[in-house]
Design an enzyme around this catalytic site. Sequence first.
Site, PDB file in Angstrom:
ATOM      1  N   ARG A   1       0.945  -1.305   0.069  1.00  0.00           N
ATOM      2  CA  ARG A   1      -0.157  -0.078  -0.159  1.00  0.00           C
ATOM      3  C   ARG A   1       0.929   1.221  -0.107  1.00  0.00           C
ATOM      4  O   ARG A   1       0.498   2.310  -0.335  1.00  0.00           O
ATOM      5  CB  ARG A   1      -1.201  -0.063   1.080  1.00  0.00           C
ATOM      6  CG  ARG A   1      -2.163  -0.899   0.996  1.00  0.00           C
ATOM      7  CD  ARG A   1      -3.062  -1.140   2.147  1.00  0.00           C
ATOM      8  NE  ARG A   1      -2.279  -1.353   3.402  1.00  0.00           N
ATOM      9  CZ  ARG A   1      -2.300  -2.598   3.867  1.00  0.00           C
ATOM     10  NH1 ARG A   1      -2.540  -3.797   3.063  1.00  0.00           N
ATOM     11  NH2 ARG A   1      -1.496  -3.066   4.989  1.00  0.00           N
TER      12      ARG A   1
ATOM     13  N   GLU B   1       5.458 -10.191  14.212  1.00  0.00           N
ATOM     14  CA  GLU B   1       4.865 -10.678  15.680  1.00  0.00           C
ATOM     15  C   GLU B   1       4.735 -12.126  15.734  1.00  0.00           C
ATOM     16  O   GLU B   1       5.184 -12.740  17.195  1.00  0.00           O
ATOM     17  CB  GLU B   1       3.253 -10.221  15.885  1.00  0.00           C
ATOM     18  CG  GLU B   1       2.767 -10.602  17.237  1.00  0.00           C
ATOM     19  CD  GLU B   1       1.606  -9.659  17.475  1.00  0.00           C
ATOM     20  OE1 GLU B   1       0.849  -9.961  18.420  1.00  0.00           O
ATOM     21  OE2 GLU B   1       0.869  -9.166  16.523  1.00  0.00           O
TER      22      GLU B   1
END
Length: 179
Positions: A62, A99
């Site tokens: 993006r 993560e």
Amino acid sequence: MPNGNDDLKALIRTISDFPRPGVQFRDISTLLLDAAGFAAAIERIAFRIEEKPDFVAAIEARGFVVGAALAQRLGVGLLLIRKDGKLPGATIAEDYLLEYGADRLTMHIDACAPGARVELVDDLIATGGTAEAATRLVRRAGAIVLGASFVIDLPGLGGAERLREQGFPVRSLIAFEGG
């Protein structure tokens, strides 16, 4: 300017529990669908950049949309920072932690000359791992990071602050609390 971007914030969709339960995904695709809103976002980001860069370095995917429009607006080149294995030719790479694992960003080894001035751009800054890896890539090429610009900041996750600790300004148009 406080609340100066509420019009843009209203164009951003929140998708609950994506990509995993408990995450509030801030989706800029609805902003991109609004021609006036997208144009306003690019204009407002450009206005906040104090020193004209030589390149806008955009992070996949993006960030490419925001970065391409910003580079065109500023009249500068666009440097692509991509996931590993996507660029042909000689590249340099930086690993970074996610993560639940690790990933790698790459850029062409000859994308910018030493001393080039670069503005880093992405749609969103969360924990800052991806942006930090992109910063390391740009600096390894000998370029100077002038600043970093984002449409959205998730300040509770600390990424913008981590980037500021590296000695350059970090700007965003909109902040959303929480993850």
